[in-house]
Design an enzyme around this catalytic site. Sequence first.
Site, short mmCIF file in Angstrom:
data_model
loop_
_atom_site.label_atom_id
_atom_site.label_comp_id
_atom_site.label_asym_id
_atom_site.label_seq_id
_atom_site.Cartn_x
_atom_site.Cartn_y
_atom_site.Cartn_z
N CYS A 162 26.39 9.98 6.08
CA CYS A 162 26.54 9.99 4.77
C CYS A 162 28.73 10.15 5.22
O CYS A 162 28.82 9.94 3.86
CB CYS A 162 25.55 10.79 4.51
SG CYS A 162 24.10 10.88 4.00
N HIS A 301 32.38 16.67 -0.64
CA HIS A 301 30.79 16.04 0.25
C HIS A 301 30.37 16.71 -0.99
O HIS A 301 29.78 15.63 -1.04
CB HIS A 301 30.76 16.28 1.44
CG HIS A 301 29.69 15.29 1.89
ND1 HIS A 301 29.75 13.79 1.73
CD2 HIS A 301 28.76 16.05 2.41
CE1 HIS A 301 28.28 13.79 2.14
NE2 HIS A 301 28.22 14.60 2.80
N GLU A 312 31.50 23.35 3.70
CA GLU A 312 32.78 22.92 2.98
C GLU A 312 33.87 23.48 2.28
O GLU A 312 35.05 23.05 2.45
CB GLU A 312 32.74 21.70 1.98
CG GLU A 312 33.28 21.04 1.72
CD GLU A 312 32.80 19.23 1.05
OE1 GLU A 312 34.11 18.15 0.72
OE2 GLU A 312 32.20 19.45 0.67
N LYS A 333 28.70 13.40 -6.93
CA LYS A 333 27.63 13.73 -6.47
C LYS A 333 26.40 14.55 -7.36
O LYS A 333 25.28 14.13 -8.06
CB LYS A 333 27.36 14.23 -5.40
CG LYS A 333 28.01 13.44 -4.07
CD LYS A 333 26.81 13.62 -3.05
CE LYS A 333 27.55 12.77 -1.58
NZ LYS A 333 29.16 12.70 -1.25
N HIS A 338 23.44 11.43 -3.97
CA HIS A 338 23.93 11.29 -3.03
C HIS A 338 23.41 9.72 -2.34
O HIS A 338 22.70 10.06 -2.31
CB HIS A 338 23.53 12.24 -2.39
CG HIS A 338 24.16 12.02 -0.67
ND1 HIS A 338 25.22 11.15 -0.16
CD2 HIS A 338 23.91 12.98 0.26
CE1 HIS A 338 25.35 11.44 0.61
NE2 HIS A 338 24.93 12.82 1.24
N PHE A 397 25.16 13.41 8.80
CA PHE A 397 24.07 13.80 9.61
C PHE A 397 25.06 13.51 11.35
O PHE A 397 25.39 13.14 11.88
CB PHE A 397 23.12 13.49 9.44
CG PHE A 397 22.16 14.36 8.20
CD1 PHE A 397 22.70 14.86 7.86
CD2 PHE A 397 20.57 13.98 8.37
CE1 PHE A 397 21.60 15.75 7.06
CE2 PHE A 397 19.99 14.14 7.62
CZ PHE A 397 20.43 15.48 6.92
#
Length: 411
Positions: A162, A301, A312, A333, A338, A397
């Site tokens: 991502c 994010h 985060e 998002k 996403h 990831f």
Amino acid sequence: MNRVVITGMGTINPAGKNVDEFYNNLLEGKNCLSKLVKGTFENCKINFAGEINDFSYDDVLTKKEFKRMDLFTAYALIATDEAIKHSKLDLNNIDKDRFSVVLGTGIGGFTTMETQFSRSFAKGSNKISPLFIPMTISNMAAGNVSMKYGANGSCKTLVTACASSNSAIGEAFRNIKHGYSDIFITGGTEASITPASIAGFQNLTALSTSTDINKASIPFDKERGGFVMGEGAGILILESYDHAIKRGAKIYAEITGYGSTCDANHITSPLESGEMASKSMSDALKESNASIDDVTYINAHGTGTYYNDIAETKAIKHLFKDKAKNINISSTKSMTGHLLGAAGAIEAIATVKALENDIAFPTINYNVKDDNCDLNYTPNKSVKVPMKYALSNSLGFGGHNEMLCFKKYVD
């Protein structure tokens, strides 16, 4: 070292089929999710997605060309067409050897993979399309873009889950900064809303199962329950400052720093302390010669997954300390879903538009405060914020932390 500037942008995503529509919907805080259609399967518990429907490719591709490529490649070409036009590049009057492409994608031709595998299982392997491989492989979006526009310089695809788009934009930035290219087409693309992909993320318990569209993608909210899958592409035209000035280009912002670290911790969960994500932001600021006092906006994010949002938040607090609560943070998002490997690309565009207009976009449908996420996430409404530098964060990831620093351009 060359200064690096953004001279064009293009996108197709759930919140807009062009940059202006995208910007206006973010500004208004519009929920652009819809009922999941493409990815449904038996016992599917997922209700919503950021799907793109009723889009036109006629100005960019013929019907034959469209059928010979995966959707992720088509999205990249549609967004690139807008970005090239937006930049007013004269493709007949540039050095094509110093004209390059680098795109990010998390998965590549997932739609083609699933379709062709199903055909093979049902009808036999001799029914697999002869174009299966070139439609599927992840580098084909970048390859098709370079072929269409005659970019003879470097042509690459980066995959960091991502965080892929930010990796690509960072690579383009450094390449121009150190003098290897004059112009880059960069960003990311993804088209992974399929039954198998949705099933995989559902079984990983990463997706929101909310039955209320206004509670499906709610980053940093205490009641968040996972992310909502989106699709699309975002493309930026990066140029050296000197090249842009020489041709009289309009400059929308500068990109001044890039941070890249790895948690080296877990295949899906971010490092709980947020320490390496914090270092990535710090590195981007150092390369920008910017201090923590210079940052007034962060496009986070912010996926809406439990551990990501906490990590985060900790990363931001670790770097900015007492100043963290003075920064407007938003997760766009909440409006787009996403986009996996394309997320950073559309969020880079959002960050440039935020800088250009001194606007912090909202995190919509934020209602219930989480004590573990205690910063200013710009709840529900856009606000005017004086801006000089802004960060755009992407995590992936595998522990990837890819952060970009943008600076308002002043002529």
